[in-house]
Write a protein that holds these residues in place. Structure first.
Motif, PDB file in Angstrom:
ATOM      1  N   PRO A  75       9.729   0.775   4.795  1.00 34.82           N
ATOM      2  CA  PRO A  75       8.470   0.060   5.046  1.00 34.82           C
ATOM      3  C   PRO A  75       7.263   0.999   5.073  1.00 34.82           C
ATOM      4  CG  PRO A  75      10.172  -0.631   6.611  1.00 34.82           C
ATOM      5  CD  PRO A  75      10.746   0.501   5.830  1.00 34.82           C
ATOM      6  N   ALA A  76       7.403   2.179   5.686  1.00 40.40           N
ATOM      7  CA  ALA A  76       6.271   3.109   5.772  1.00 40.40           C
ATOM      8  C   ALA A  76       5.858   3.549   4.369  1.00 40.40           C
ATOM      9  CB  ALA A  76       6.651   4.316   6.620  1.00 40.40           C
ATOM     10  N   ARG A  77       6.835   3.911   3.558  1.00 39.64           N
ATOM     11  CA  ARG A  77       6.527   4.358   2.204  1.00 39.64           C
ATOM     12  C   ARG A  77       5.921   3.222   1.393  1.00 39.64           C
ATOM     13  NH1 ARG A  77      11.073   6.094  -2.122  1.00 39.64           N
ATOM     14  NH2 ARG A  77      11.532   3.895  -1.796  1.00 39.64           N
ATOM     15  N   ASN A  78       6.540   2.038   1.459  1.00 46.70           N
ATOM     16  CA  ASN A  78       6.040   0.914   0.673  1.00 46.70           C
ATOM     17  C   ASN A  78       4.633   0.515   1.117  1.00 46.70           C
ATOM     18  OD1 ASN A  78       8.465   1.007  -0.604  1.00 46.70           O
ATOM     19  ND2 ASN A  78       9.341  -0.792   0.426  1.00 46.70           N
ATOM     20  N   ALA A  98       1.327   0.521  -1.237  1.00 48.68           N
ATOM     21  CA  ALA A  98       0.460  -0.659  -1.391  1.00 48.68           C
ATOM     22  C   ALA A  98      -0.993  -0.280  -1.173  1.00 48.68           C
ATOM     23  CB  ALA A  98       0.890  -1.754  -0.413  1.00 48.68           C
ATOM     24  N   ARG A  99      -1.237   0.568  -0.170  1.00 50.20           N
ATOM     25  CA  ARG A  99      -2.621   0.983   0.096  1.00 50.20           C
ATOM     26  C   ARG A  99      -3.202   1.774  -1.080  1.00 50.20           C
ATOM     27  NH1 ARG A  99      -0.932   0.735   5.414  1.00 50.20           N
ATOM     28  NH2 ARG A  99       0.285   2.633   5.210  1.00 50.20           N
ATOM     29  N   ILE A 100      -2.441   2.729  -1.579  1.00 48.43           N
ATOM     30  CA  ILE A 100      -2.935   3.550  -2.699  1.00 48.43           C
ATOM     31  C   ILE A 100      -3.201   2.662  -3.913  1.00 48.43           C
ATOM     32  CG2 ILE A 100      -2.329   5.392  -4.314  1.00 48.43           C
ATOM     33  CD1 ILE A 100      -0.621   6.626  -2.032  1.00 48.43           C
ATOM     34  N   GLU A 101      -2.254   1.782  -4.221  1.00 46.72           N
ATOM     35  CA  GLU A 101      -2.424   0.917  -5.392  1.00 46.72           C
ATOM     36  C   GLU A 101      -3.602  -0.036  -5.207  1.00 46.72           C
ATOM     37  OE1 GLU A 101       2.265   0.855  -6.900  1.00 46.72           O
ATOM     38  OE2 GLU A 101       1.372  -0.961  -6.054  1.00 46.72           O
ATOM     39  N   GLY A 102      -3.760  -0.531  -3.971  1.00 41.57           N
ATOM     40  CA  GLY A 102      -4.837  -1.476  -3.696  1.00 41.57           C
ATOM     41  C   GLY A 102      -6.214  -0.837  -3.865  1.00 41.57           C
ATOM     42  N   GLU A 103      -6.327   0.406  -3.401  1.00 46.19           N
ATOM     43  CA  GLU A 103      -7.620   1.101  -3.517  1.00 46.19           C
ATOM     44  C   GLU A 103      -8.014   1.332  -4.965  1.00 46.19           C
ATOM     45  OE1 GLU A 103      -6.826   4.685  -1.377  1.00 46.19           O
ATOM     46  OE2 GLU A 103      -6.431   3.604   0.495  1.00 46.19           O
ATOM     47  N   CYS A 104      -7.042   1.474  -5.818  1.00 46.01           N
ATOM     48  CA  CYS A 104      -7.287   1.893  -7.201  1.00 46.01           C
ATOM     49  C   CYS A 104      -7.425   0.709  -8.154  1.00 46.01           C
ATOM     50  CB  CYS A 104      -6.140   2.814  -7.616  1.00 46.01           C
ATOM     51  SG  CYS A 104      -5.977   3.111  -9.373  1.00 46.01           S
ATOM     52  N   SER A 105      -6.682  -0.378  -7.888  1.00 44.06           N
ATOM     53  CA  SER A 105      -6.656  -1.503  -8.823  1.00 44.06           C
ATOM     54  C   SER A 105      -7.927  -2.329  -8.713  1.00 44.06           C
ATOM     55  CB  SER A 105      -5.450  -2.407  -8.528  1.00 44.06           C
ATOM     56  OG  SER A 105      -4.254  -1.695  -8.706  1.00 44.06           O
ATOM     57  N   THR A 106      -8.474  -2.672  -9.852  1.00 38.50           N
ATOM     58  CA  THR A 106      -9.692  -3.481  -9.875  1.00 38.50           C
ATOM     59  C   THR A 106      -9.882  -4.043 -11.273  1.00 38.50           C
ATOM     60  OG1 THR A 106     -12.095  -3.332  -9.864  1.00 38.50           O
ATOM     61  CG2 THR A 106     -10.914  -1.271 -10.139  1.00 38.50           C
ATOM     62  N   GLY A 107     -10.202  -5.331 -11.344  1.00 37.41           N
ATOM     63  CA  GLY A 107     -10.429  -5.965 -12.652  1.00 37.41           C
ATOM     64  C   GLY A 107      -9.224  -5.783 -13.564  1.00 37.41           C
ATOM     65  N   SER A 122      -1.353 -14.073   3.764  1.00 38.95           N
ATOM     66  CA  SER A 122      -2.090 -14.023   5.033  1.00 38.95           C
ATOM     67  C   SER A 122      -1.767 -12.759   5.832  1.00 38.95           C
ATOM     68  CB  SER A 122      -1.748 -15.273   5.857  1.00 38.95           C
ATOM     69  OG  SER A 122      -0.374 -15.260   6.152  1.00 38.95           O
ATOM     70  N   ARG A 123      -0.884 -11.916   5.295  1.00 45.68           N
ATOM     71  CA  ARG A 123      -0.516 -10.708   6.049  1.00 45.68           C
ATOM     72  C   ARG A 123      -1.312  -9.502   5.552  1.00 45.68           C
ATOM     73  NH1 ARG A 123       5.737 -10.080   5.871  1.00 45.68           N
ATOM     74  NH2 ARG A 123       5.300  -8.868   7.750  1.00 45.68           N
ATOM     75  N   PRO A 124      -1.422  -8.436   6.390  1.00 40.72           N
ATOM     76  CA  PRO A 124      -2.118  -7.224   5.935  1.00 40.72           C
ATOM     77  C   PRO A 124      -1.417  -6.661   4.688  1.00 40.72           C
ATOM     78  CG  PRO A 124      -1.556  -7.099   8.281  1.00 40.72           C
ATOM     79  CD  PRO A 124      -0.878  -8.303   7.745  1.00 40.72           C
ATOM     80  N   ASP A 125      -2.189  -6.088   3.793  1.00 43.06           N
ATOM     81  CA  ASP A 125      -1.660  -5.643   2.511  1.00 43.06           C
ATOM     82  C   ASP A 125      -0.461  -4.702   2.661  1.00 43.06           C
ATOM     83  OD1 ASP A 125      -1.921  -5.993  -0.223  1.00 43.06           O
ATOM     84  OD2 ASP A 125      -2.962  -4.085  -0.473  1.00 43.06           O
ATOM     85  N   GLY A 126      -0.569  -3.763   3.606  1.00 50.65           N
ATOM     86  CA  GLY A 126       0.475  -2.761   3.755  1.00 50.65           C
ATOM     87  C   GLY A 126       1.773  -3.306   4.309  1.00 50.65           C
ATOM     88  N   GLU A 127       1.773  -4.538   4.795  1.00 49.42           N
ATOM     89  CA  GLU A 127       3.002  -5.111   5.375  1.00 49.42           C
ATOM     90  C   GLU A 127       3.640  -6.160   4.483  1.00 49.42           C
ATOM     91  OE1 GLU A 127       2.091  -6.439   9.368  1.00 49.42           O
ATOM     92  OE2 GLU A 127       0.989  -4.566   9.730  1.00 49.42           O
ATOM     93  N   ARG A 128       3.011  -6.420   3.362  1.00 46.33           N
ATOM     94  CA  ARG A 128       3.571  -7.462   2.484  1.00 46.33           C
ATOM     95  C   ARG A 128       4.794  -6.973   1.708  1.00 46.33           C
ATOM     96  NH1 ARG A 128      -1.802  -9.817  -0.580  1.00 46.33           N
ATOM     97  NH2 ARG A 128      -3.096 -10.041   1.279  1.00 46.33           N
ATOM     98  N   LEU A 129       5.563  -7.929   1.211  1.00 45.42           N
ATOM     99  CA  LEU A 129       6.589  -7.590   0.232  1.00 45.42           C
ATOM    100  C   LEU A 129       5.866  -6.991  -0.978  1.00 45.42           C
ATOM    101  CD1 LEU A 129       8.770 -10.839   0.345  1.00 45.42           C
ATOM    102  CD2 LEU A 129       9.301  -8.627   1.372  1.00 45.42           C
ATOM    103  N   PRO A 130       6.441  -5.922  -1.577  1.00 44.69           N
ATOM    104  CA  PRO A 130       5.723  -5.195  -2.629  1.00 44.69           C
ATOM    105  C   PRO A 130       5.195  -6.087  -3.760  1.00 44.69           C
ATOM    106  CG  PRO A 130       7.671  -3.970  -1.967  1.00 44.69           C
ATOM    107  CD  PRO A 130       7.706  -5.275  -1.211  1.00 44.69           C
ATOM    108  N   ARG A 131       5.932  -7.120  -4.133  1.00 43.10           N
ATOM    109  CA  ARG A 131       5.505  -7.957  -5.257  1.00 43.10           C
ATOM    110  C   ARG A 131       4.200  -8.705  -4.975  1.00 43.10           C
ATOM    111  NH1 ARG A 131       7.134 -10.330  -9.949  1.00 43.10           N
ATOM    112  NH2 ARG A 131       6.807 -12.568 -10.198  1.00 43.10           N
ATOM    113  N   TYR A 132       3.831  -8.845  -3.675  1.00 47.08           N
ATOM    114  CA  TYR A 132       2.680  -9.695  -3.338  1.00 47.08           C
ATOM    115  C   TYR A 132       1.515  -8.902  -2.762  1.00 47.08           C
ATOM    116  CZ  TYR A 132       6.507 -12.866  -4.032  1.00 47.08           C
ATOM    117  OH  TYR A 132       7.571 -13.518  -4.582  1.00 47.08           O
ATOM    118  N   THR A 133       1.508  -7.577  -2.919  1.00 50.66           N
ATOM    119  CA  THR A 133       0.354  -6.799  -2.465  1.00 50.66           C
ATOM    120  C   THR A 133      -0.830  -7.105  -3.385  1.00 50.66           C
ATOM    121  OG1 THR A 133       0.971  -4.925  -3.854  1.00 50.66           O
ATOM    122  CG2 THR A 133       1.829  -4.952  -1.606  1.00 50.66           C
TER     123      THR A 133
END
Lengths: 659, 659
Positions: free
Chosen positions: B118-121, B125-134, B374-385
């Motif tokens: 969970p910590a790694r995933n 998710a955070r790194i991918e979220g910060e970078c992904s756009t459009g 509805s959950r924080p990004d870092g706690e979601r199942l990887p497919r739904y971040t």
């Protein structure tokens, strides 16, 4: 799995406090019987035989038609007139055992590894030929991997009729999901009758059923024909089994299962045509899956390896053994490598050619028998020696319905897999397929006139000339590449079977020096006895009780196959005592082939018919685990209840009760 | 399988006398692409993409109907108007790579084995979220089993249209029998086009095709996305693979194949509905069969074991490594035992639940996404971040036809196997099946309204309230036991995935100390480069030449599937130069996922599309054997001939030639 002529009564008495005497052994030997692939017992003076439903499912299928589906409805002859001949079925009752080790040894002592298998098979044909006559059929049994050879003499019955079978849904209630599991609720029993000269055979030496309940812990014996075990085989053979043969068999069975199930779903006629094949494929799959798992389990395989190392150390300490054994284990390992290189051609063209196709099997028997009959007995292929050819003749002549669309499916599957495993460029594949696709060839072959028994008999009796003149597509096909297949068989005998058998014999003699006959020989589908008691086991910390009862059947029923009750059982519910014992678990060491075996009490009375093992019995091919391995039996108590309260088979019941 | 940011140019130059410079690498990186499960190259300035036919077979199937079967007839758009959107298809082009090892390490350094995954995933998710756009999509790639983490940034195209596909019979000429074999004659190529805002995408950084023939020995590179290899995994993991996972996968694939083939034989509509599933099952079966054989081969497994022992000895000689690694190998082995105990429940309820059912997959995505959003990004199942959910949304919204009868077959198969492997008495089985049989439940579920994309979008957008209110049978079904499935997933993460990943990371660091980056990381379906040359190999003492030519196709044709030519190819025979190179063999190290990869010459021109490996490549999951392992490619020369002489695709050819 003790033979009848060397039963360890003293040891059993020590373990269980009681053992049968010679009189008991003689009586039981005369009352047990062998069907193709199964076991049975003779349970009335008029030739009545008790076995499993699943042992006669091919017969039931053969007797069924669009209008009368006995697989669904059950088969219930209320009078002798209604009993119907099972096509191709025969029953054998053991009458004598003698030792022929010396003769085989004398015939093979001086020959090379390559010549070993033909020399041994030739001597076996001679011994069997001298002994077989009329209804007396003799068979040489290889015990202890060739450490001992015994001649078994049987009385053979060729006219066997179906008397009673319950509905398929009740016989294998729980279906594949419950197969090899327990608690279990199967009425997996059926009755046949032996006929002689068109009338019920007189069988004064029969056994009798006991309908009073068994107790937990009660001492019992199982008499029957365990098919094959591999407990004395070497590690290199078992590694080959684990890594090559079983994986291939499993994926082949799995794919066939998928195809057969889809075919059966097309309609009731297709379901009927595929039923015994589908049942057999499902059962084989689950059994082999368990065997593979036992060998893949590191502890399981280590156990096998330790057994071999122990023997090797004993050999190393005994000069006579050491001299005799020599490099036997290395020779067996080398033969496995040879086998691996020819494995797929040998399987697809010879050992499993035409797998499950009746048309192909008939054609091969006709083509080969016509050639073999003109050769000296000792040089023939074993299936066509004088002592054995009657079985082939009966198989070819039997009136069995052929469903061309199912034959097409089977043949197409075989040919497609052959091309897959050998590749499209293999010379043998080109030879077998010619310029046709597997599908087109299968379609053509499935139209063979061999579906007509009269035509088969005509070719059988017509011999080489009739076979050569036939333009039937299946005969032409088999004739076209039978020499390729025979060459593979010869190569297998010379380079695999012979060298392995010769090496095994030497190891077997060393094993005798070390252990005598304190272990029983591997199962060989010849009559054996196993002693034990009624007992459950412990699974994941929980005790599994030894008995299931009728009330449990009604609780387990969901209304959906394979957990659906038939209307008869729904209607009978109020009449049946819910405490009646249904199936039970015992500690006997049995294996496939034991199906239908009588479970016997101390009086030699039949208290049930063995029909399965639990999930832990699946490693039984390689080792017997007394803690967990259990035999599963349909109790005589539920047979009585079913015949009396569900099926109204009063006359049959009267016969069983000797009334 | 080198990454683009650490290509060993010096080593390649030493071996082959030439290596690409940075400019070449940059140009190729911008011109290669990734499709779901496959690789591709961008080959014109107007967004044209070259890949394999078998990579777009699902698209072709989705666009086909009873009236227009493009699998049979091929798909040939002669104008842009005729190009048609592939439902759910997307293409990604790599634009940047950066190292994020430090961030992941910081987030996981202090956590327990259970909390590791969970910590790694979460950090991923955070790194991918910060970078992904459009249209920019970012993905953290785990290299060297966690020894390195890299952030890969892609340009994503969601509107991808089919331009050209040859007839299926020509694309996979030789079918399953020739799959993984060579010589080979497949036109396994197809063209797609990327669209932006409804118009062809401008792709100035495209690669170009070269239509002049290759020479034997010529130096080439393969750029693409090898899916997964297991060369750095530990012996206990590979033993689990050999003894548990692969045997189960193989028998399951084999049985599904039997069922699918029988279903496809029912008629042309069924054949169309089952085509991509059947092709995928056949290909997976053969690939996994080869992998199993490689692991079951004593030499193959010994090779793997020696590799591990070598590393263990190096660790033992290095104090820092020894301290860090600790009992890592024992921890991995212990996790395998935990996995074995939960293997079938985890597979049937979570990892492979509903295997291949679109209706089930859509329902699970809808049910899970509604809860996860509805959950924080870092706690979601990887497919739904946030970074990844667009893929799920696109999958759910895609307009794909659903054949209810095939869905029923798939669902029934899954449910039946679940009951078989878990037994009818397993609480999870009772929960999933309720009181229904697998067959009845599957029949009911196959009628789900989720077949209607409008209804799926409505539920997706309606969120938890819409999902809770739905009475659709598949939604009700998935909702009913999703918590059980999630509990298994959590258990798997905490007790298997996390402990293994944490131990692997420690081993990976020790491996770096020992070897640096002199070995490439296991394949991870991220862009890689493999260098090699055009070469055949030696099989059983005979040389297999590297090229096949058109004349060989006509010789191999038998008129029967899978060796039947289409009418177009029969008609074109006289027009085609028989010497034209068709398929070829090269020494590159590739694996599933590389399908569609461009084969590149020294100028960076595309000289073919990789579509297969030879039979020896199947052990490539575990080790690369330079003597025998070969990559198989469809040559650009035959593409040109086919487009010009067989299909008359003159405009497409002009675009490819930059005219």
């Amino acid at each position: 799995m003790w033979t009848f002529d060397s039963f360890p009564a003293a040891e059993m008495r020590r373990e269980l406090g009681w053992a049968p005497d010679q009189n008991w052994l003689n009586r039981v030997m005369a009352g047990v019987a062998r069907l193709p692939g199964c076991s049975a017992s003779n349970v009335s003076a008029q030739g009545l035989v008790l076995t499993n439903h699943h042992c006669v499912v091919a017969c039931i299928q053969n007797l069924s038609s669009t209008d009368a589906n006995y697989l669904d409805a059950g088969f219930m002859s209320r009078t002798r007139d209604e009993e119907r001949t099972c096509p191709g079925m025969y029953v054998q009752v053991l009458t004598a055992i003698s030792d022929v080790t010396e003769r085989i040894d004398a015939a093979t002592r001086e020959v090379s590894a390559e010549a070993f298998a033909p020399a041994r098979n030739g001597e076996i044909a001679r011994i069997e030929g001298e002994c077989s006559t009329g209804t007396q059929r003799c068979e040489v049994v290889t015990l202890y991997q060739g450490g001992r050879y015994a001649l078994y003499t049987y009385r053979r019955y060729d006219d066997v009729r179906l008397v009673f079978a319950p509905e398929g849904d009740m016989a294998h209630f729980g279906g594949d999901p419950d197969n090899f599991n327990f608690p279990r609720y199967c009425t997996d029993f059926a009755f046949l009758r032996l006929y002689e000269n068109g009338a019920p055979a007189a069988t004064p030496n029969h056994l009798s059923l006991r309908f009073t309940p068994l107790s937990a812990g009660e001492v019992t014996l199982v008499a029957g024909n365990p098919g094959a075990t591999s407990r004395l085989r070497s590690v290199s053979e078992l590694a080959f089994e684990r890594d090559v043969n079983l994986p291939w068999r499993l994926v082949t069975l799995a794919e066939a299962r998928g195809q057969f199930a889809a075919y059966a779903a097309l309609g009731p006629d297709q379901a009927r045509a595929a039923s015994s094949a589908l049942q057999s494929v499902e059962n084989s799959f689950k059994a082999l899956w368990g065997r593979r798992a036992a060998l893949a389990d590191p502890d399981g395989f280590a156990h096998v390896a330790e057994r071999e190392q122990d023997l090797q150390q004993r050999v190393a300490r005994n000069q006579a053994s050491q001299r005799e054994v020599g490099a036997a284990w290395e020779e067996i390992a080398a033969a496995q490598n040879v086998y691996q290189d020819m494995f797929y051609p040998y399987q697809y063209l010879e050992a499993r050619a035409g797998d499950r196709s009746l048309l192909f099997a008939w054609a091969r028997d006709i083509v080969r028998a016509s050639a073999e009959r003109s050769r000296p007995d000792g040089e023939r292929l074993p299936r066509y020696t004088e002592a054995r050819i009657a079985s082939a003749a009966q198989f070819v002549a039997a009136e069995r319905p052929v469903e061309a669309s199912f034959e097409e499916l089977i043949l197409s599957f075989w040919l497609t897999k052959m091309r897959e495993y050998l590749t499209a460029d293999h010379p043998a594949v080109r030879r077998v397929l010619g310029n046709e696709s597997p599908e087109a060839l299968a379609r053509r072959l499935a139209q063979s006139r061999l579906a007509d028994p009269a035509y088969r008999r005509q070719l059988w009796e017509g011999g080489p000339a009739a076979v050569a003149a036939s333009d039937d597509p299946m005969i032409v096909f088999v004739r076209g590449w039978d020499n390729d297949a025979r060459a593979l068989l010869r190569q297998y005998e010379e380079r695999v079977e012979g060298p392995v058998a010769r090496a095994q014999e030497r190891i077997a003699r060393a094993r005798f020096r070390a252990f005598g006959e304190s272990q029983y020989p591997d199962a060989t589908f010849s009559p054996r006895l196993s002693y034990g008691r009624v007992a459950g086991w412990t699974e994941g910390g929980r005790a599994v009780p030894p008995f299931t009862r009728v009330s449990g059947l009604y609780q387990r029923a969901t209304g959906h196959a394979p957990f659906a009750l038939t209307q008869r059982w729904i209607d009978a519910r109020a009449r049946i005592n819910g405490d009646t014992i249904f199936n039970l678990s015992t500690t006997h060491d049995v294996i496939g082939g034991n199906s239908g075996s009588p479970l016997l009490d101390r009086e030699g009375r039949v208290v049930g018919a063995v029909f399965d093992g639990n999930i832990h019995s699946l490693g039984g091919d390689y080792f017997y685990d007394g803690e967990l391995n259990r035999t599963v039996t349909v109790a005589a108590t539920i047979m009585r209840t079913a015949l009396a309260e569900v099926y109204g088979m009063d006359l049959l019941l009267a016969e069983l009760e000797g009334r």
